[in-house]
Design a protein around this motif. Structure first.
Motif, short mmCIF file in Angstrom:
data_model
loop_
_atom_site.label_atom_id
_atom_site.label_comp_id
_atom_site.label_asym_id
_atom_site.label_seq_id
_atom_site.Cartn_x
_atom_site.Cartn_y
_atom_site.Cartn_z
N ASP A 148 1.18 -1.56 -0.07
CA ASP A 148 0.20 0.21 0.21
C ASP A 148 1.17 0.93 -0.03
N LEU A 149 2.28 0.84 0.34
CA LEU A 149 2.87 2.31 0.61
C LEU A 149 4.44 1.99 0.55
N VAL A 150 4.89 2.12 -0.44
CA VAL A 150 6.62 2.12 -0.39
C VAL A 150 7.43 3.35 -0.03
N ILE A 151 8.66 2.76 0.38
CA ILE A 151 9.54 3.92 0.79
C ILE A 151 11.16 3.43 -0.10
N PRO A 152 11.21 4.14 -0.87
CA PRO A 152 12.49 3.42 -1.19
C PRO A 152 13.94 3.52 -1.05
N ALA A 153 13.96 3.23 -0.68
CA ALA A 153 15.91 3.10 0.43
C ALA A 153 17.31 2.89 -0.25
N ARG A 154 17.89 3.74 -0.28
CA ARG A 154 19.07 3.78 -1.09
C ARG A 154 20.52 2.65 -0.36
N ASP A 155 21.07 2.83 -1.21
CA ASP A 155 21.94 1.52 -0.87
C ASP A 155 23.54 1.80 -0.41
N LYS A 275 -1.46 -1.67 7.05
CA LYS A 275 -1.48 -1.61 5.81
C LYS A 275 0.06 -2.17 5.31
N ARG A 276 0.09 -2.51 4.48
CA ARG A 276 1.75 -3.21 3.56
C ARG A 276 2.04 -2.40 3.22
N ILE A 277 3.12 -2.21 4.17
CA ILE A 277 4.82 -1.41 4.19
C ILE A 277 5.95 -1.47 3.50
N GLY A 278 6.08 -1.41 1.79
CA GLY A 278 7.72 -1.84 1.74
C GLY A 278 8.38 -1.42 1.54
N SER A 279 9.14 -1.23 1.68
CA SER A 279 11.33 -0.66 1.63
C SER A 279 12.11 -1.61 0.01
#
Length: 334
Positions: A148-155, A275-279
């Motif tokens: 439902d929400l995606v938080i992009p992440a830095r490498d 809710k489904r939160i992904g990285s």
């Protein structure tokens, strides 16, 4: 539009076929930007240059773009951004003035665009984000109903392109924020623990300080809230026995309409509601000209400190509100 040379998995994906299904929202305000040679000692000049590049990249990819612009009408940036074809530009008005109100206005406008199935918030200077290899995997996770929400992440390589002090602040802040998330999502009993495991609902560690968020338009209400924070006068003494503790040095930083309402409190609220939160890790590289502008910049160092104190303090109090404990934050209309 020029045909993109992409890896097969991206070349045939939903975004390649229907790029208009993504609406990119950003806000701008560059009073001191001027047409001409780039001067990296001028923050508005540096950031305005990157913002125009970010928006032009999004247009070339075929995505819908909404910009809420707070630049004065007599500024050069005001006219420059309105010359870009294929985007929605609105001026920041009295009702939507300020960081969070302007972002929330952009989200509302984006949700009304025809064909939009995912909304991306990004700061306008993150031009490297706007390329398929970097952006699309995070958006596809929304379009494919994985989250439902995606938080992009830095490498690690991405973090290495930032000023050292910013990396230190943001990694520390991410650690605090993720601890708050774990507290509010701790399973209440064995049944909830098993349910979460079955639906794989555990929230991973988030790079919330990176900035971008991708969410479904139907979750707009989570990003539209308004909140009031009951601060304290500077002369009030510290009372460590109070609940919550009274710590003026932290509370004086809190502004619920700056960062919190539009981009951080929504994460906590979505998490609390299950809710489904992904990285999703993306190969983002920070613009060298922005890193140069912000290195050894006392104003930006204070900004990073203020961000950490503001957001973490507000997040602690909102978490307390969600857990039905004494809190200085009150939702106003949600």
């Amino acid at each position: 539009m020029k045909k993109l040379e992409l890896e097969p998995d991206l070349a045939n994906c939903e975004l390649a076929q229907h790029p208009e299904s993504l609406a990119i929202v950003t806000t701008t305000s560059y009073e001191n930007w001027h047409i001409g040679d780039l001067n990296t000692t001028n923050t508005d000049q540096t950031r305005g240059h990157l913002a125009l590049s970010t928006i032009q990249r999004a247009v070339r990819l075929g995505h819908q773009v909404v910009v809420v612009d707070g630049s004065p009408q007599d500024s050069e940036f005001y006219h420059a951004i309105r010359k870009i074809d294929g985007i929605t530009v609105v001026s920041e008005d009295a009702e939507h003035r300020g960081m969070d109100p302007s972002r929330q206005y952009g989200f509302e406008l984006a949700s009304q665009l025809e064909g939009v199935k995912a909304i991306l918030w990004t700061e306008p200077e993150k031009e490297d984000l706007i390329r398929p290899e970097c952006l699309w995997p995070a958006v596809l996770a929304i379009l494919r109903d994985q989250y439902d929400l995606v938080i992009p992440a830095r490498d690690d390589a991405g973090f290495a392109t930032y000023p050292d002090y910013q990396v230190a602040y943001e990694k520390r802040a991410n650690g605090f924020f993720n601890r708050i998330l774990k507290i509010i999502t701790k399973p209440k009993g064995f049944l909830e623990f098993i349910t979460r495991k079955l639906r794989k609902g555990d929230i991973p560690s988030l790079d919330a300080w990176f900035g971008p968020r991708v969410f479904k338009p139907e979750h707009l209400s989570y990003f539209s809230g308004k909140y009031e924070f009951a601060g304290m006068p500077k002369e009030e003494s510290v009372d460590t026995e109070s609940d919550p503790p009274a710590v003026p040095a932290m509370h004086m930083h809190v502004k619920t309409n700056k960062y919190n309402s539009a981009t951080f409190i929504p994460i906590l609220k979505l998490a609390h509601d299950g809710k489904r939160i992904g990285s999703i890790t993306v190969p983002y590289r920070h613009p060298a000209i922005q890193t140069k502008n912000e290195t050894d910049n006392p104003e930006m160092k204070f900004k990073r400190h203020d961000q950490l104190m503001n957001i973490i303090t507000a997040s602690i109090h909102y978490a307390r509100y969600l857990l039905n404990k004494n809190s200085r934050i009150t939702p106003l209309d949600n």
